[in-house]
Scaffold this motif. Structure first.
Motif, PDB file in Angstrom:
ATOM      1  N   ILE A 233       0.843  -1.190   0.000  1.00 20.53           N
ATOM      2  CA  ILE A 233       0.000   0.000   0.000  1.00 20.53           C
ATOM      3  C   ILE A 233       0.882   1.245   0.000  1.00 20.53           C
ATOM      4  N   PHE A 234       0.553   2.189  -0.879  1.00 17.14           N
ATOM      5  CA  PHE A 234       1.257   3.471  -0.917  1.00 17.14           C
ATOM      6  C   PHE A 234       0.229   4.582  -0.741  1.00 17.14           C
ATOM      7  N   GLN A 235       0.500   5.481   0.224  1.00 14.66           N
ATOM      8  CA  GLN A 235      -0.398   6.607   0.483  1.00 14.66           C
ATOM      9  C   GLN A 235       0.086   7.833  -0.275  1.00 14.66           C
ATOM     10  N   LEU A 236      -0.720   8.263  -1.248  1.00 17.56           N
ATOM     11  CA  LEU A 236      -0.384   9.442  -2.050  1.00 17.56           C
ATOM     12  C   LEU A 236      -1.091  10.647  -1.451  1.00 17.56           C
ATOM     13  N   THR A 237      -0.315  11.690  -1.083  1.00 19.14           N
ATOM     14  CA  THR A 237      -0.874  12.921  -0.521  1.00 19.14           C
ATOM     15  C   THR A 237      -0.320  14.115  -1.272  1.00 19.14           C
ATOM     16  N   ASN A 238      -0.823  15.306  -0.935  1.00 21.96           N
ATOM     17  CA  ASN A 238      -0.276  16.506  -1.587  1.00 21.96           C
ATOM     18  C   ASN A 238       1.094  16.881  -1.035  1.00 21.96           C
ATOM     19  N   LYS A 239       1.564  16.120  -0.020  1.00 15.54           N
ATOM     20  CA  LYS A 239       2.902  16.340   0.525  1.00 15.54           C
ATOM     21  C   LYS A 239       3.923  15.326   0.003  1.00 15.54           C
ATOM     22  N   THR A 240       3.479  14.379  -0.807  1.00 14.38           N
ATOM     23  CA  THR A 240       4.388  13.358  -1.327  1.00 14.38           C
ATOM     24  C   THR A 240       5.527  14.014  -2.096  1.00 14.38           C
ATOM     25  N   CYS A 265      24.487  11.875   8.667  1.00 14.20           N
ATOM     26  CA  CYS A 265      23.634  12.160   7.516  1.00 14.20           C
ATOM     27  C   CYS A 265      22.213  12.372   8.023  1.00 14.20           C
ATOM     28  N   ILE A 266      21.568  13.480   7.620  1.00 17.18           N
ATOM     29  CA  ILE A 266      20.196  13.755   8.053  1.00 17.18           C
ATOM     30  C   ILE A 266      19.331  14.027   6.830  1.00 17.18           C
ATOM     31  N   THR A 267      18.025  13.763   6.968  1.00 12.07           N
ATOM     32  CA  THR A 267      17.081  14.059   5.889  1.00 12.07           C
ATOM     33  C   THR A 267      16.537  15.466   6.083  1.00 12.07           C
ATOM     34  N   THR A 268      16.400  16.178   4.999  1.00 12.23           N
ATOM     35  CA  THR A 268      15.855  17.532   5.038  1.00 12.23           C
ATOM     36  C   THR A 268      14.489  17.621   4.382  1.00 12.23           C
ATOM     37  N   ALA A 269      14.117  16.599   3.622  1.00 15.86           N
ATOM     38  CA  ALA A 269      12.802  16.599   2.973  1.00 15.86           C
ATOM     39  C   ALA A 269      12.501  15.175   2.520  1.00 15.86           C
ATOM     40  N   GLY A 270      11.229  14.969   2.174  1.00 13.67           N
ATOM     41  CA  GLY A 270      10.817  13.662   1.663  1.00 13.67           C
ATOM     42  C   GLY A 270       9.593  13.135   2.365  1.00 13.67           C
ATOM     43  N   GLU A 271       8.591  12.709   1.601  1.00 18.67           N
ATOM     44  CA  GLU A 271       7.371  12.126   2.150  1.00 18.67           C
ATOM     45  C   GLU A 271       6.956  10.983   1.209  1.00 18.67           C
ATOM     46  N   PRO A 272       6.871   9.752   1.695  1.00 15.13           N
ATOM     47  CA  PRO A 272       7.070   9.275   3.062  1.00 15.13           C
ATOM     48  C   PRO A 272       8.499   9.507   3.555  1.00 15.13           C
ATOM     49  N   HIS A 273       8.680   9.352   4.875  1.00 18.73           N
ATOM     50  CA  HIS A 273       9.986   9.615   5.456  1.00 18.73           C
ATOM     51  C   HIS A 273      11.029   8.666   4.851  1.00 18.73           C
ATOM     52  N   PRO A 274      12.128   9.203   4.325  1.00 23.63           N
ATOM     53  CA  PRO A 274      13.107   8.334   3.640  1.00 23.63           C
ATOM     54  C   PRO A 274      13.879   7.443   4.624  1.00 23.63           C
ATOM     55  N   THR A 275      14.375   6.369   4.104  1.00 23.27           N
ATOM     56  CA  THR A 275      15.313   5.518   4.837  1.00 23.27           C
ATOM     57  C   THR A 275      16.726   5.827   4.366  1.00 23.27           C
ATOM     58  N   LEU A 276      17.688   5.774   5.297  1.00 24.00           N
ATOM     59  CA  LEU A 276      19.068   6.143   5.006  1.00 24.00           C
ATOM     60  C   LEU A 276      19.954   4.901   5.006  1.00 24.00           C
ATOM     61  N   ASN A 277      20.850   4.834   4.032  1.00 25.01           N
ATOM     62  CA  ASN A 277      21.829   3.751   3.952  1.00 25.01           C
ATOM     63  C   ASN A 277      23.176   4.324   3.554  1.00 25.01           C
ATOM     64  N   TRP A 278      24.254   3.677   4.047  1.00 25.20           N
ATOM     65  CA  TRP A 278      25.616   4.085   3.708  1.00 25.20           C
ATOM     66  C   TRP A 278      26.264   3.018   2.828  1.00 25.20           C
ATOM     67  N   THR A 279      27.022   3.470   1.830  1.00 19.96           N
ATOM     68  CA  THR A 279      27.780   2.564   0.959  1.00 19.96           C
ATOM     69  C   THR A 279      29.170   3.138   0.761  1.00 19.96           C
ATOM     70  N   THR A 280      30.070   2.342   0.190  1.00 26.71           N
ATOM     71  CA  THR A 280      31.420   2.810  -0.130  1.00 26.71           C
ATOM     72  C   THR A 280      31.634   2.758  -1.627  1.00 26.71           C
ATOM     73  N   GLY A 281      32.519   3.610  -2.096  1.00 30.13           N
ATOM     74  CA  GLY A 281      32.925   3.582  -3.491  1.00 30.13           C
ATOM     75  C   GLY A 281      31.747   3.531  -4.438  1.00 30.13           C
ATOM     76  N   GLY A 282      31.749   2.484  -5.298  1.00 32.51           N
ATOM     77  CA  GLY A 282      30.686   2.317  -6.272  1.00 32.51           C
ATOM     78  C   GLY A 282      29.539   1.489  -5.752  1.00 32.51           C
ATOM     79  N   GLY A 283      29.197   1.625  -4.478  1.00 33.87           N
ATOM     80  CA  GLY A 283      28.097   0.859  -3.902  1.00 33.87           C
ATOM     81  C   GLY A 283      28.546  -0.386  -3.184  1.00 33.87           C
TER      82      GLY A 283
END
Length: 967
Positions: A233-240, A265-283
């Motif tokens: 399920i994905f909730q589409l809003t005017n804030k997406t 690393c912090i999120t400054t925008a995004g709806e739904p709330h983003p998930t953060l991941n760290w990688t090195t080099g080319g992933g």
């Protein structure tokens, strides 16, 4: 043990011998299946396809025939994932068992059996693993530029993707409303051509207020293998909105080794709330010691290996993921080198008093801009002057390099010069390099402080002769100032050095080889290397090594089986030796010398026995010697008979005389019976499996045997259902030969001349029933303990006919992809009719055919039983028993009398009904002589008027007709 004693007392006393050269047969294989198969079907070109759900248990058994019995059965796999290495680790077993099978383990599996006759037998089955992953929805937006209220003019694309096998079908829902193409003018649903059905896109055109809702994507494989639908399920809003992030760190980050580094690393925008991941080099993957928590990556005690680019990636499946990167630089100084200009070894020039000398020093530094050099003379700081000029080379030409130019070299310039490298902000140990220029290194007349090297091999050290196994030292003498290191290599550059490497270093000019072998013979090259930064022109010399070794002979060990009074010839051949000229041979039997001599031009020696006597049996040794040692050929001359070869393809080897005992027809052939003296008897040993004591008796053999003669011996009074270990040993005038052992197990008997046949499907190969090839699908062997009832509830039995959860039965699985009218046929082995009158069958014998059936479910189809006779066409077949529809959740018995006139089979056919709740099961199939007593009523026939009513009505009709005639 009373049962064992009575068993031995009642063992059959006679042998049956049938000469049959054709009993030796190449192997054949057949693949049968159990485990959690969704379906097994035949495809084009007779390819069998085994469908299974991911995470279930795969079990395939390779049934083999052939004589001698194939000893090696091998499973291999191809056509799987590129990363699947099953084919590199084949399974040597009759049964291939894979628990919790994964999708990458699908592919074609091959069973291969060989017994040394003709080509190996190979059969294959394709395993198709079904799965469905949860779907993923990604959202992309496009915004109209010329509109005042842009959010009403946005077009949104929702893309749904799910990995599956078989291909997935998608459906879109808005709230509880099912969306379809054309159901809403503002909605468009389509599959991009380039994705080939892998995704389905929902396009919301000119976004309207009602389009802000919950959207669900349902992925389905239509309940194949019982795989349920999945959705997201994905909730589409005017804030997406797509994500954006910020790194609260500098770029780059410069740290010392061992420090702790935290990347925030912090999120400054995004709806739904983003998930953060760290990688090195080319992933790539993060270092093992790293920790990630709430968007912060922590590296404790960082090392140089962990330096590099680190990226924070934010994703919420809206638009493209946001990515920010920073570089971590770990300070480091690596060992440097120096060189002197002019270089007398490279330019054939000398450094002389009054000439200019340049000393260059190079160090690898990270970061390079922090590198700082300093010079010392005799431990004191040296500053740049008119005669001592200190410069730094352009980083683009020679990075990390400093130079000290000594103008007009004088005796007062002699001393120790030190180049010191460090980093500006400290924290890293300095690196210092010393160069010594002194009066002792400069010849007084030549005014040079460098002596070119010379290289020689001491007298008597080449060629160097050694014996295999000794320790040898190859030596080169090197002189010069400074004294260079020597590098040793093989003159044949493709040959490795004794330690397996391409070259070895020596500081004293000696190459020491421990336990030298013949492969190390050859020429070795010693060569000067660079030393302390000088580009020394290579000097080289060659040392030859000769390794002496004893003769290598064949055969190293050989067994010769021969009977008394026959001739025997033995030959021992030299393959290689060094030295190869001086060779002597000697033949011995035990400690007795037989003959000896020297080789002339031949490379082999022979010893023969014209008439073999008992005292000639034993171990013969031929010893061939040279200066380095001896090689030995060993011949074991024996009169032992080869072992028997048990025949495993006996048709119907088991019979029953009384309820608690059974008999077994033991058959074998004798391997190479003419090799030794005639076999006069066999010693038969038998014991119950798990017991320690063997019970033995001798079976006399009256006449000579021939190769391929099939010998039969009946074992009786075996206790049901015990298994027995049988050992058979041939006996000749020499004594006992090689023994062979096999296991005898009880299973329901299959008699070619039928008296009673009973099959409860408890063991493979299901009493020699076979799946008909021209039907639509197969019957499946299962038990309630292994069958997964979640596939199709409300149908099928909960146990076998006796109520046991562990007992086995056969059933048809009617789930998809089966469709209404599909048929599965199970065919019995062929039974021979033995008529009382051999010239006619005026009164064909009667047999009672019975079985138990379970037909429970609202979609039950039809169950038929057929009689198939030899010479009868398939079109002439008609069922001797039939029943359709739901009969309730219980086992019932069917009985029918049949009257075959020729060799016959019985076939049981299951026909799929209109839906998936239609599993039909059978168990305890029995065929016995005589008419069936107490035939239970057929539920189908019970719906019609009783047979007696038909007869009564017929009699009434006849009487009324006679009365009318009398009038």
């Amino acid at each position: 043990m009373d049962g064992m004693i009575s068993l031995l007392g009642l063992l059959s006393l006679g042998l049956e011998g049938i000469y049959c050269q054709g009993v030796y047969a190449p192997p054949t294989v057949r693949i049968v299946h159990s485990g959690h198969a969704c379906n097994v079907e035949e495809e084009r070109y007779s390819e069998r396809v085994y469908t299974i759900r991911e995470g279930e248990t795969l079990e395939l058994t390779c049934l083999v025939t052939g004589h001698p019995r194939p000893q090696q059965i091998r499973w291999t796999k191809t056509a799987g994932s590129v990363s699947d290495r099953f084919q590199d680790s084949s399974v040597f077993n009759e049964t291939l068992h894979i628990t919790k099978i994964q999708r990458h383990q699908g592919g074609r599996y091959y069973c291969k059996a060989e017994n040394g006759l003709a080509s190996p037998a190979i059969k294959s089955i394709r395993v198709d693993v079904y799965y469905l992953d949860p779907p993923v929805v990604t959202v992309h937006q496009s915004i109209g530029e010329a509109k005042e209220q842009f959010y009403y003019e946005r077009t949104v694309f929702l893309r749904c993707v799910a990995n599956s096998n078989p291909p997935v079908r998608y459906s879109w829902h808005r709230g509880r409303e099912v969306l379809s193409q054309g159901s809403d003018k503002g909605v468009e649903i389509y599959e991009p051509f380039f994705t080939q059905g892998e995704t389905k896109i929902l396009k919301l055109k000119n976004l309207r207020p009602k389009d802000y809702a919950n959207y669900s994507c349902v992925a389905s494989v239509r309940n194949v293998c019982g795989i349920p639908d999945t959705n997201i399920i994905f909730q589409l809003t005017n804030k997406t909105a797509s994500p954006s992030i910020k790194l609260l760190v500098e770029d780059p980050i410069v740290v010392n080794p061992g420090q702790m580094v935290a990347l925030v690393c912090i999120t400054t925008a995004g709806e739904p709330h983003p998930t953060l991941n760290w990688t090195t080099g080319g992933g790539g993957a993060l270092p093992e010691r790293s920790q990630v928590k709430d968007g912060t990556l922590t590296l404790r005690e960082i090392s140089s290996d962990e330096a590099g680019v680190y990226s924070c990636v934010a994703s919420n499946n809206v638009g493209n993921p946001a990515k920010k990167s920073t570089t971590i630089i770990v300070r480091a100084l690596k060992k440097g080198r120096f060189w002197i200009t002019p270089d007398p070894y490279h330019n054939d020039d000398n450094i002389q008093i009054g000439r200019e000398v340049k000393i260059s020093c190079q160090v690898e530094a990270t970061p390079s801009e922090e590198l700082v050099f300093g010079w010392l003379k005799n431990g004191r700081t040296l500053r740049s002057s008119e005669r001592m000029v200190i410069t730094q080379t352009d980083p683009d030409i020679s990075p990390g390099t400093t130079n000290l130019d000594i103008i007009d070299l004088k005796f007062t310039d002699f001393g120790t010069y030190t180049c010191v490298a460090s980093l500006k902000h400290g924290g890293i140990p300095e690196i210092s390099i010393d160069v010594n220029i002194s009066s002792t290194t400069v010849p007084p007349l030549f005014f040079s402080f460098l002596v070119p090297p010379s290289l020689t091999v001491p007298r008597g050290k080449s060629p160097l002769v050694a014996r295999e196994g000794e320790t040898v030292e190859l030596e080169c003498v090197v002189t010069g100032k400074p004294k260079p290191i020597l590098l040793w290599t093989r003159a044949d550059r493709e040959a490795p050095m004794p330690d397996g490497s391409a070259q070895m270093e020596s500081y004293d000019g000696v190459l020491r080889i421990v336990n030298v072998s013949r492969e190390m013979s050859g020429q070795y090259r010693c060569q000067t290397s660079q030393y302390n930064g000088f580009n020394v022109k290579p000097r080289e010399a060659v040392v030859e090594l000769i390794v002496q070794y004893p003769p290598t002979v064949e055969p190293a060990n050989m067994e010769i089986r021969q009977g008394l009074g026959r001739s025997v010839s033995m030959s021992c051949r030299v393959l290689r030796a060094h030295p190869s000229r001086v060779l002597r041979y000697e033949w011995r039997l035990g400690s007795k010398q037989l003959q000896s001599g020297h080789f002339d031009t031949r490379d082999e020696t022979e010893y023969s026995i014209h008439t073999l006597a008992r005292e000639n049996y034993g171990e013969y040794v031929c010893e061939i010697t040279n200066e380095a040692g001896a090689g030995r050929c060993v011949f074991n001359v024996t009169g032992r008979a080869h072992g028997p070869e048990f025949y495993y393809d006996t048709y119907s080897p088991i019979w029953q005389n009384r309820p608690r005992v059974y008999g077994f027809k033991l058959q074998w052939t004798q391997m190479n019976p003419d090799t030794v003296d005639r076999i006069v008897a066999y010693r038969l040993g038998i014991r119950q499996t798990g017991q320690q004591r063997w019970w033995e008796q001798e079976i006399p053999v009256e006449a000579p045997m021939r190769k391929g003669e099939l010998i039969t011996y009946n074992l009786t009074e075996l206790i049901r259902p015990e298994a027995y270990e049988v050992r058979l040993t041939p006996i000749t005038r020499f004594g006992e030969g090689d023994a062979a052992v096999r296991i005898v197990t009880y299973s329901a008997p299959i008699n070619p001349h039928l008296r009673e046949f009973h099959c409860s499907f408890e063991e493979e190969p299901i009493c020699m029933f076979t799946q008909e090839k021209n039907d639509d699908f197969d019957w499946t062997r299962h038990s309630a303990a292994t069958r997964d009832t979640k596939y199709t509830p409300n149908t099928g039995p909960s146990g076998d006919r006796t109520g046991s959860k562990q007992g086995f039965y056969m059933y048809i699985e009617t789930s998809r992809p089966r469709k209404q009218g599909d048929k599965a046929r199970l065919v019995s082995p062929i039974f021979n009719v033995a008529p009382k009158n051999p010239y006619s069958l005026t009164n064909p014998p009667a047999y009672c055919f019975s079985f138990y059936y379970h037909m429970y479910g609202k979609h039950i189809g039809t169950l038929n039983a057929f009689l198939k006779q030899k010479g009868q066409s398939a079109s002439a077949e008609s069922p001797v028993w039939t029943l359709n529809g739901n009969q309730g959740d219980r086992w019932r018995q069917a009985k029918v009398s049949i009257h075959p006139t020729a060799s016959f089979q019985v076939a049981i056919e299951g026909v799929r009904g209109p839906g998936i709740e239609g599993d039909i099961a059978i168990d305890d199939v029995v065929l016995e002589e005589g008419e069936c007593p107490n035939i239970p009523p057929n539920p189908e026939e019970s719906k019609a008027p009783p047979k007696e009513i038909h007869i009564w009505l017929l009699l009434v009709t006849v009487v009324m007709t006679l009365l009318r005639g009398q009038r």
